[in-house]
Design an enzyme around this catalytic site. Structure first.
Site, PDB file in Angstrom:
ATOM      1  N   PHE A 135     -12.838   2.332 -13.395  1.00 26.68           N
ATOM      2  CA  PHE A 135     -13.427   3.316 -12.485  1.00 26.68           C
ATOM      3  C   PHE A 135     -13.931   4.518 -13.295  1.00 26.68           C
ATOM      4  O   PHE A 135     -13.286   4.918 -14.263  1.00 26.68           O
ATOM      5  CB  PHE A 135     -12.336   3.741 -11.496  1.00 26.68           C
ATOM      6  CG  PHE A 135     -12.822   4.545 -10.335  1.00 26.68           C
ATOM      7  CD1 PHE A 135     -13.408   3.914  -9.242  1.00 26.68           C
ATOM      8  CD2 PHE A 135     -12.675   5.919 -10.314  1.00 26.68           C
ATOM      9  CE1 PHE A 135     -13.842   4.659  -8.153  1.00 26.68           C
ATOM     10  CE2 PHE A 135     -13.105   6.663  -9.229  1.00 26.68           C
ATOM     11  CZ  PHE A 135     -13.695   6.030  -8.137  1.00 26.68           C
ATOM     12  N   ASP A 212      -3.448   2.349 -13.343  1.00 25.18           N
ATOM     13  CA  ASP A 212      -4.051   3.010 -12.191  1.00 25.18           C
ATOM     14  C   ASP A 212      -3.906   2.040 -11.015  1.00 25.18           C
ATOM     15  O   ASP A 212      -4.432   0.930 -11.048  1.00 25.18           O
ATOM     16  CB  ASP A 212      -5.526   3.321 -12.479  1.00 25.18           C
ATOM     17  CG  ASP A 212      -6.177   4.066 -11.331  1.00 25.18           C
ATOM     18  OD1 ASP A 212      -5.822   3.799 -10.174  1.00 25.18           O
ATOM     19  OD2 ASP A 212      -7.059   4.915 -11.596  1.00 25.18           O
ATOM     20  N   TYR A 237      -5.070   7.707  -0.202  1.00 24.23           N
ATOM     21  CA  TYR A 237      -5.991   7.703   0.951  1.00 24.23           C
ATOM     22  C   TYR A 237      -6.679   6.351   1.136  1.00 24.23           C
ATOM     23  O   TYR A 237      -7.488   6.206   2.030  1.00 24.23           O
ATOM     24  CB  TYR A 237      -7.039   8.820   0.827  1.00 24.23           C
ATOM     25  CG  TYR A 237      -7.775   8.873  -0.499  1.00 24.23           C
ATOM     26  CD1 TYR A 237      -8.816   7.999  -0.755  1.00 24.23           C
ATOM     27  CD2 TYR A 237      -7.417   9.789  -1.477  1.00 24.23           C
ATOM     28  CE1 TYR A 237      -9.488   8.027  -1.968  1.00 24.23           C
ATOM     29  CE2 TYR A 237      -8.074   9.833  -2.697  1.00 24.23           C
ATOM     30  CZ  TYR A 237      -9.114   8.948  -2.933  1.00 24.23           C
ATOM     31  OH  TYR A 237      -9.769   8.978  -4.139  1.00 24.23           O
TER      32      TYR A 237
HETATM   33  C1  LIG Z   1     -10.410   5.727  -5.844  1.00 19.76           C
HETATM   34  C2  LIG Z   1     -10.059   5.719  -7.292  1.00 19.76           C
HETATM   35  C3  LIG Z   1      -9.829   6.920  -7.975  1.00 19.76           C
HETATM   36  C4  LIG Z   1     -10.015   8.223  -7.249  1.00 19.76           C
HETATM   37  O1  LIG Z   1      -9.669   9.339  -7.979  1.00 19.76           O
HETATM   38  P1  LIG Z   1      -9.656  10.754  -7.227  1.00 19.76           P
HETATM   39  O2  LIG Z   1      -9.181  11.691  -8.228  1.00 19.76           O
HETATM   40  O3  LIG Z   1      -8.789  10.605  -6.017  1.00 19.76           O
HETATM   41  O4  LIG Z   1     -11.048  11.035  -6.780  1.00 19.76           O
HETATM   42  C5  LIG Z   1      -9.434   6.836  -9.294  1.00 19.76           C
HETATM   43  N1  LIG Z   1      -9.287   5.644  -9.923  1.00 19.76           N
HETATM   44  C6  LIG Z   1      -9.529   4.478  -9.279  1.00 19.76           C
HETATM   45  C7  LIG Z   1      -9.344   3.177  -9.989  1.00 19.76           C
HETATM   46  C8  LIG Z   1      -9.939   4.478  -7.947  1.00 19.76           C
HETATM   47  O5  LIG Z   1     -10.191   3.340  -7.319  1.00 19.76           O
END
Ligand SMILES: *Cc1c(COP(=O)(O)O)cnc(C)c1O
Length: 414
Positions: A135, A212, A237
């Protein structure tokens, strides 16, 4: 209706009838039918629980409204670790004292990776491993930390239709590796990495493993303690239905807590937050990973979802998730492949999380039209339509209505 869709509609209703979790769908806020036909994006933003409305009102009346600032002493100071322990128990496979709620996933990635680098550089480990398909925020945070610490990034280049396999670590993992940062479920392909095997490999090299869990927490059973995971982060979320911007969680294995120094020294992570001391002394245990005032209000809806997950059980949730993605694959093969769409998620159910991605050059346009009709998948450039299936809130009939609309709209634009 054509005979094929009648046939599959029967299958969808049979699947719904025999679904042991079907009643939980009614626990979620039900939008009007002209608002939503099919919600296939619970992996980006989970739906709210109906109970959350009343419970937030109670919280405002009784805790915030009536006890006011006394609530900090009475309950709120411990809320990040209390909710963290519950999450650890129900979802993460983590004994208490290792999980805390707060910040965003991005900020927690920074805090934990930076903490891992701090000790590692002293022991001449100056490399971070991350993959190109991870991501964006994970890659960006790693890039920033590498620049800040003078560390080197060792990139894994995985196959985009799957993800990182244990073999992919062979060329990059070594005595200079400080920390390995991977997503358990790939946000694009839905590939489910072999976390126990990869964690063992990384630890055998003396490096730290950070997972993650954004796309696996609440959809795939996790056993962080048993797998020997060092560090983990994830958001609340998505499959944990905590609401837009709900705070994230961090897991730090208990043996590591005393050795890791997180980089953002704030008063709430100090050992005596109200001691107003001259210098920073970190709190004992997982509290040292807190920085500022905990987002107590924003972590309430998560508690309601955790109760529902405890009641249903992660194994049943995983079983339904597999059945849903399998049905989505069947429908994609039958309805969308003939129109030129290509499945880019693993076909083996044990190798994927709770979403599938299908590619077609027209999917950007198709997604925009679907959203107007209340059919909500999401789109990931360049061509990916992502079908996210949140097991407690999605029915097979809803999935089928959504896939049928994808076929209809794709036919229109071709
Ligand atoms: C949704 C997601 C995030 C989101 O990070 P935020 O700090 O909440 O915006 C991070 N890593 C992965 C792999 C995700 O799918």
């Amino acid at each position: 209706m054509t005979s094929t869709s009648e046939h599959t509609a029967n299958i969808a209703s049979l699947l719904d009838e025999s679904d042991p979790l079907r009643r939980y769908r009614d626990y979620f806020v039900a939008p009007a039918e002209d608002q939503i036909v099919a919600y296939l994006d619970g992996n980006s933003l989970g739906r709210p629980l109906a109970a959350t409305k009343g419970r937030m009102a109670d919280f405002i009346d009784n805790e915030w409204g009536a006890r006011l600032i006394r609530s900090w002493d009475e309950r709120w100071m411990d809320e990040p670790t209390r909710v963290g322990d519950t999450l650890g128990d129900i979802v993460l496979g983590a004994a208490s004292g290792q999980t805390v709620i707060g910040d965003s996933t991005s900020v927690l990635l920074y805090k934990l990776i930076r903490a891992a680098m701090d000790g590692s550089i002293r022991s001449r480990r100056d490399e971070i491993i991350v993959d190109r398909e991870n991501f964006p925020t994970d890659r960006f945070i790693v890039e920033g930390i590498a620049a800040e610490c003078g560390a080197r990034i060792r990139w894994i280049e995985p196959d985009a239709a799957t993800g990182v396999h244990p073999e992919d670590l062979a060329g990059v993992l070594g005595p200079r590796t400080a920390v390995v940062v991977l997503s358990h479920v790939a946000y694009r392909s839905g590939f489910l990495a072999d976390a126990p095997a990869i964690t063992s490999l990384v630890k055998a090299e003396g490096a730290l493993m950070l997972w993650d869990l954004c796309h696996s927490a609440g959809s795939v059973p996790l056993h962080l303690d048993e797998w020997g995971v060092d560090l983990a982060v994830g958001c609340t979320y998505k499959y944990l239905n905590g609401g837009p911007g709900a705070p994230a969680f961090a897991y730090v294995r208990s043996e590591l807590q005393g050795r890791l120094q997180q980089p953002i020294w704030g008063w709430m992570g100090a050992n005596q937050p109200f001691g107003m001391s001259a210098n920073y002394e970190p709190a004992a245990g997982i509290r040292r990973f807190i920085t500022g005032t905990p987002p107590v209000l924003a972590m309430q809806p998560l508690k309601h979802m955790l109760e529902l997950i405890a009641e249903s059980g992660m194994p049943a949730i995983r079983a339904k998730s597999i059945a849903l993605t399998a049905h989505a694959v069947t429908l994609a093969d039958r309805w969308l492949a003939p129109l030129g769409a290509e499945m880019v998620s693993p076909r083996e159910p044990t190798e994927r999380g709770s979403h599938i991605t299908i590619n077609h050059p027209k999917f950007a346009e198709v997604t925009a039209r679907l959203w107007e009709r209340g059919v909500i998948p999401d789109f990931r450039p360049p061509h990916g339509l992502r079908i996210g299936l949140s097991p407690l809130s999605t029915s097979f009939a809803e999935l089928e209505a959504g896939m049928s609309a994808v076929r209809e709209v794709l036919t229109e634009v071709l």
